[in-house]
Motif scaffolding. Structure first.
Motif, mmCIF file in Angstrom:
data_model
loop_
_atom_site.group_PDB
_atom_site.id
_atom_site.type_symbol
_atom_site.label_atom_id
_atom_site.label_comp_id
_atom_site.label_asym_id
_atom_site.label_seq_id
_atom_site.Cartn_x
_atom_site.Cartn_y
_atom_site.Cartn_z
ATOM 1 N N VAL A 1 3.079 14.475 -0.258
ATOM 2 C CA VAL A 1 2.173 15.310 0.523
ATOM 3 C C VAL A 1 0.730 14.819 0.433
ATOM 4 O O VAL A 1 0.031 14.717 1.439
ATOM 5 C CB VAL A 1 2.264 16.784 0.079
ATOM 6 N N TYR A 2 0.253 14.454 -0.774
ATOM 7 C CA TYR A 2 -1.187 14.298 -0.985
ATOM 8 C C TYR A 2 -1.672 12.883 -1.310
ATOM 9 O O TYR A 2 -2.874 12.637 -1.227
ATOM 10 C CB TYR A 2 -1.646 15.221 -2.117
ATOM 11 N N ASP B 1 1.286 3.192 -1.891
ATOM 12 C CA ASP B 1 2.241 2.183 -1.447
ATOM 13 C C ASP B 1 3.135 2.706 -0.321
ATOM 14 O O ASP B 1 3.589 1.943 0.526
ATOM 15 C CB ASP B 1 3.116 1.731 -2.623
ATOM 16 N N ARG B 2 3.412 4.006 -0.370
ATOM 17 C CA ARG B 2 4.236 4.617 0.674
ATOM 18 C C ARG B 2 3.406 5.666 1.407
ATOM 19 O O ARG B 2 2.557 6.313 0.803
ATOM 20 C CB ARG B 2 5.491 5.257 0.075
ATOM 21 N N PRO B 3 3.640 5.845 2.701
ATOM 22 C CA PRO B 3 2.828 6.804 3.462
ATOM 23 C C PRO B 3 3.046 8.233 2.983
ATOM 24 O O PRO B 3 4.127 8.598 2.524
ATOM 25 C CB PRO B 3 3.325 6.625 4.896
ATOM 26 N N SER B 4 2.012 9.032 3.073
ATOM 27 C CA SER B 4 2.085 10.438 2.690
ATOM 28 C C SER B 4 1.838 11.315 3.920
ATOM 29 O O SER B 4 1.378 10.842 4.969
ATOM 30 C CB SER B 4 1.050 10.769 1.620
ATOM 31 N N PHE B 5 2.117 12.596 3.768
ATOM 32 C CA PHE B 5 1.857 13.551 4.849
ATOM 33 C C PHE B 5 0.356 13.625 5.138
ATOM 34 O O PHE B 5 -0.051 13.733 6.292
ATOM 35 C CB PHE B 5 2.398 14.918 4.461
ATOM 36 N N SER B 6 -0.465 13.522 4.094
ATOM 37 C CA SER B 6 -1.919 13.519 4.292
ATOM 38 C C SER B 6 -2.365 12.287 5.058
ATOM 39 O O SER B 6 -3.246 12.368 5.926
ATOM 40 C CB SER B 6 -2.633 13.596 2.938
ATOM 41 N N ASP B 7 -1.789 11.126 4.740
ATOM 42 C CA ASP B 7 -2.083 9.906 5.511
ATOM 43 C C ASP B 7 -1.782 10.128 6.987
ATOM 44 O O ASP B 7 -2.568 9.746 7.866
ATOM 45 C CB ASP B 7 -1.236 8.729 5.007
ATOM 46 N N TYR B 8 -0.625 10.733 7.243
ATOM 47 C CA TYR B 8 -0.217 10.926 8.638
ATOM 48 C C TYR B 8 -1.154 11.885 9.359
ATOM 49 O O TYR B 8 -1.538 11.642 10.511
ATOM 50 C CB TYR B 8 1.219 11.444 8.690
#
Length: 280
Positions: free
Chosen positions: A125-126, A131-138
């Protein structure tokens, strides 16, 4: 859109006794069935090591592996250098989702907000710029790329609808806290932070978020016994919801739960006993 599909997997010299050959995998869902001790978890660990180019882990198993992906072959044997394996995997989108949590007896000393599941969920989420996309990134994409904002917000609202539909029986609804900008749940007016969710609720969110963040790109998704902690109704609906979030995702999973494949997925079963050949 370029395909990202496994067609065949061969693992040779497993435990120095067996070759395991899995042919004709489905493009959508593949469910591996077998009794305890038949090698399902070992198979998944080896496949994960292949797709993460973890040569050190692969050498512990002493196996040779061939995976037919799309229209090319990924080969590994104990003498294969890591650079060669990484080069063969270039362009393949792969994700493994694990099931884990801290046992209840260990939680008092770990702290109320700590568990492996919560840490994983918190990162998804945060964790911005990881290294991996997060919901915040999106979510930030809507600000950084205004021309994509409408589509991004549409997908986010569709994700909320999916979560709310699955959580409907507990009357929890998902939203963003306007004061803290945190992802929260509301239960009859009460704010429920993520760490207060049950193990099953955390596990379900991890699966849904990982698939959502694939952004409908072709992916190979590996899940070993995803039914752990999940309510039976969620087990029935899991593959359908994953495929709704990403119809281009090839699911490879194992299970002991008939509920997971009871809603129209019975023709996706493969029995590990049928794949094993004793080395002569």
């Amino acid at each position: 859109m370029e395909a990202n599909l496994i067609h065949c997997i061969e693992i040779r010299n497993l435990w120095r006794k067996y070759d395991l050959i899995w042919k004709d995998l489905n493009a959508d869902v593949n469910i591996l069935i077998g009794i305890n001790g038949s090698g399902k978890t070992t198979f998944f660990n080896i496949l994960d090591a292949i797709f993460t180019a973890d040569v050190k882990r692969l050498k512990l198993y002493g196996v040779s592996v061939t995976v037919e992906v799309n229209d090319f072959i990924v080969n590994y044997n104990p003498k294969t250098p890591v650079s060669e394996l990484k080069n063969a995997l270039s362009g393949i989108r792969y994700q493994k989702i694990s099931t884990f949590d801290v046992p209840m007896k260990d939680r008092p000393k770990a702290g109320k907000e700590y568990s492996q599941l919560y840490n994983e969920l918190h990162d998804i989420v945060y964790n911005i710029g990881g290294d991996r996309p997060s919901f915040s990134d999106y979510r930030l994409k809507a600000t950084n790329f205004p021309d994509q904002a409408a589509k991004i917000n549409e997908r986010i609202h569709a994700f909320y609808d999916t979560v709310n539909r699955l959580f409907a029986k507990t009357e929890k609804t998902i939203e963003i806290d306007p004061h803290t900008n945190h992802l929260i749940f509301i239960d009859q007016g009460e704010v429920i932070p993520l760490y207060k969710l049950s193990s099953g609720e955390k596990q379900l969110l991890i699966i849904l978020l990982r698939v959502f963040l694939m952004e409908e790109q072709p992916y190979i998704l590996l899940m070993d016994e995803p039914e752990i902690s999940l309510h039976i109704e969620w087990q029935y609906r899991l593959f359908e919801e994953i495929r709704n979030l990403n119809p281009n995702c090839q699911i490879i999973t194992s299970t002991h739960s008939p509920s997971l494949f009871g809603d129209g997925w019975g023709d996706k079963l493969f029995y590990i006993e049928d794949m094993v050949r004793v080395i002569s």
